[in-house]
Design a protein around this motif. Sequence first.
Motif, mmCIF file in Angstrom:
data_model
loop_
_atom_site.group_PDB
_atom_site.id
_atom_site.type_symbol
_atom_site.label_atom_id
_atom_site.label_comp_id
_atom_site.label_asym_id
_atom_site.label_seq_id
_atom_site.Cartn_x
_atom_site.Cartn_y
_atom_site.Cartn_z
ATOM 1 N N LEU A 1 5.990 3.162 0.823
ATOM 2 C CA LEU A 1 5.334 1.877 0.605
ATOM 3 C C LEU A 1 5.271 1.106 1.912
ATOM 4 C CD1 LEU A 1 6.917 0.647 -2.739
ATOM 5 C CD2 LEU A 1 4.666 1.647 -2.390
ATOM 6 N N ASN A 2 4.167 0.448 2.147
ATOM 7 C CA ASN A 2 3.989 -0.416 3.300
ATOM 8 C C ASN A 2 3.806 -1.832 2.783
ATOM 9 O OD1 ASN A 2 4.174 0.049 5.990
ATOM 10 N ND2 ASN A 2 2.146 0.961 6.203
ATOM 11 N N ASN A 3 4.586 -2.768 3.325
ATOM 12 C CA ASN A 3 4.506 -4.166 2.921
ATOM 13 C C ASN A 3 3.847 -4.950 4.050
ATOM 14 O OD1 ASN A 3 4.851 -6.596 1.742
ATOM 15 N ND2 ASN A 3 7.042 -6.725 2.110
ATOM 16 N N PHE A 4 2.720 -5.594 3.775
ATOM 17 C CA PHE A 4 1.992 -6.353 4.777
ATOM 18 C C PHE A 4 2.216 -7.837 4.572
ATOM 19 C CE2 PHE A 4 -0.353 -2.379 4.488
ATOM 20 C CZ PHE A 4 -0.421 -2.024 5.814
ATOM 21 N N ALA A 5 2.323 -8.598 5.658
ATOM 22 C CA ALA A 5 2.503 -10.038 5.577
ATOM 23 C C ALA A 5 1.241 -10.697 5.035
ATOM 24 C CB ALA A 5 2.835 -10.608 6.950
ATOM 25 N N VAL A 6 1.428 -11.843 4.399
ATOM 26 C CA VAL A 6 0.293 -12.610 3.906
ATOM 27 C C VAL A 6 -0.381 -13.253 5.112
ATOM 28 C CG1 VAL A 6 -0.398 -14.529 2.443
ATOM 29 C CG2 VAL A 6 1.463 -13.033 1.736
ATOM 30 N N GLU A 7 -1.683 -13.082 5.238
ATOM 31 C CA GLU A 7 -2.403 -13.618 6.383
ATOM 32 C C GLU A 7 -2.618 -15.116 6.214
ATOM 33 O OE1 GLU A 7 -6.003 -11.474 6.969
ATOM 34 O OE2 GLU A 7 -4.982 -9.560 7.249
ATOM 35 N N PRO A 8 -2.424 -15.900 7.291
ATOM 36 C CA PRO A 8 -2.626 -17.349 7.180
ATOM 37 C C PRO A 8 -4.105 -17.690 7.060
ATOM 38 C CG PRO A 8 -2.159 -16.749 9.428
ATOM 39 C CD PRO A 8 -1.986 -15.500 8.602
ATOM 40 N N THR B 1 0.862 -1.173 0.000
ATOM 41 C CA THR B 1 0.000 0.000 0.000
ATOM 42 C C THR B 1 0.899 1.224 0.000
ATOM 43 O OG1 THR B 1 -0.108 0.059 2.415
ATOM 44 C CG2 THR B 1 -1.848 -1.144 1.295
ATOM 45 N N THR B 2 0.401 2.269 -0.594
ATOM 46 C CA THR B 2 1.175 3.505 -0.659
ATOM 47 C C THR B 2 0.571 4.505 0.314
ATOM 48 O OG1 THR B 2 1.576 3.073 -2.988
ATOM 49 C CG2 THR B 2 2.029 5.292 -2.198
ATOM 50 N N GLU B 3 1.414 4.991 1.233
ATOM 51 C CA GLU B 3 0.970 5.990 2.190
ATOM 52 C C GLU B 3 1.226 7.373 1.623
ATOM 53 O OE1 GLU B 3 3.003 5.281 5.828
ATOM 54 O OE2 GLU B 3 1.916 3.434 6.248
ATOM 55 N N GLU B 4 0.790 8.381 2.373
ATOM 56 C CA GLU B 4 1.047 9.750 1.944
ATOM 57 C C GLU B 4 2.546 10.001 1.907
ATOM 58 O OE1 GLU B 4 0.591 12.328 5.904
ATOM 59 O OE2 GLU B 4 -1.253 11.257 5.343
ATOM 60 N N GLY B 5 3.008 10.730 0.963
ATOM 61 C CA GLY B 5 4.426 10.997 0.809
ATOM 62 C C GLY B 5 5.115 9.952 -0.055
#
Length: 56
Positions: A11-18, A4-8
């Motif tokens: 980039l935010n990288n989120f773990a894959v949910e089990p 996901t792209t935040e302001e500015g």
Amino acid sequence: MPYTTEEGGRLNNFAVEPKVYTAEPPNNSQKRNYLIGGVAGIVLVVGLVVLAAFVS
């Protein structure tokens, strides 16, 4: 990877949910094993307390 792209522009990288599943209750064999393990643990602790009292 879900980014996901935040302001500015960061980039935010989120773990894959089990995958989510419901737990099954223990069967009779597992219940018996839990009981035997619990009794063995209690006997061990009581034995160690008695041994410590006897040594001191």
